[in-house]
Enzyme design. Sequence first.
Site, short mmCIF file in Angstrom:
data_model
loop_
_atom_site.label_atom_id
_atom_site.label_comp_id
_atom_site.label_asym_id
_atom_site.label_seq_id
_atom_site.Cartn_x
_atom_site.Cartn_y
_atom_site.Cartn_z
CE1 TYR A 258 7.90 4.61 -1.71
CE2 TYR A 258 8.68 3.80 -3.84
CZ TYR A 258 7.77 4.53 -3.09
OH TYR A 258 6.73 5.21 -3.71
CB CYS A 259 7.31 0.40 2.46
SG CYS A 259 8.28 -0.05 3.91
N GLY A 260 7.21 2.94 3.65
CA GLY A 260 7.29 4.13 4.48
C GLY A 260 8.41 4.07 5.48
#
Length: 304
Positions: A258-260
């Site tokens: 995941y990231c932002g």
Amino acid sequence: MKNQKKHIKKIIKKLTMGADHMKSDDLKFVNTAWAAEHLADDDLIIIDSQADSHDYIIEHLPGAFYFNENLFRLSADGIPNSFIAEKAVESHLENIGYTGNQKILIYGGTGKASEESSKNAPFMTAYSLYRAGVENIYILDGGLNKWRQENRRVEKGYPTASRGSFKAELRHDLLVDMEHVKEALADQNKILVDVRAKGAYLAKGGPWSRAGHIPGAINILLDEILAAANPFKLKPQAEIEALIDKYGLDNKEEIIIYCGTSHNAVVLFLVFKFLLNLDNIRFYEGGYTEWSIFSENPVEKEAN
């Protein structure tokens, strides 16, 4: 015995990986020589994903259509960077004549008009198509930057195509939701990977209302995947493979990326899945944007 098994596993992995970053039938990383050889193939569709359409207008690979990476995301269910419905992906692809039978070559590049280098753009475009069921996707390693460096032919013309016909189908098995991530927090056989900048991961920057990261997540940076001299080119395969041992990803039942806003995570997801052939990769598309607002769980601010 444990080290011996790990060594054998690495040998098998290397034997199954072809030269020049080529991997699975669904998505491959190819070099400029491959692209030049297949440029005129009747069954090849080329997509330019430069940051700005003005960059495409100045120059692009012969026959390339322009797809901005932001074609594939909008607000949905309170998340500003949600992926569009499969029906909308169908329309985009049908506009360039896609019928499900062609190969699609995707590239990015540093634009001559905007001078922007959206290094994630070709990965975002490729991931958006792959998640909707598209096969035979090719990413040009080195992108337009390397193509120019080799003085290969570019053009200004705009291609046309007859209307295509394609039925998109979401690959549900790739994705996990917030509830799945919550359950994974207590499972030692699963690992979370945060692909945001180090400052955001350590709560020292970023736009999120709750600074930090999902508890237990490790942080892998794009600088460990992409070459410094050309942000559209992968680092040598051996260096990327070394990340598996460096971050303890071996023998995990599930690796959740995941990231932002999914923008960085798509790079790691595609490279790990199709270059390193890690079939236990899953994508949390809601990412920290969703977690920081909608999860009642705490966040962490220290490195793991």
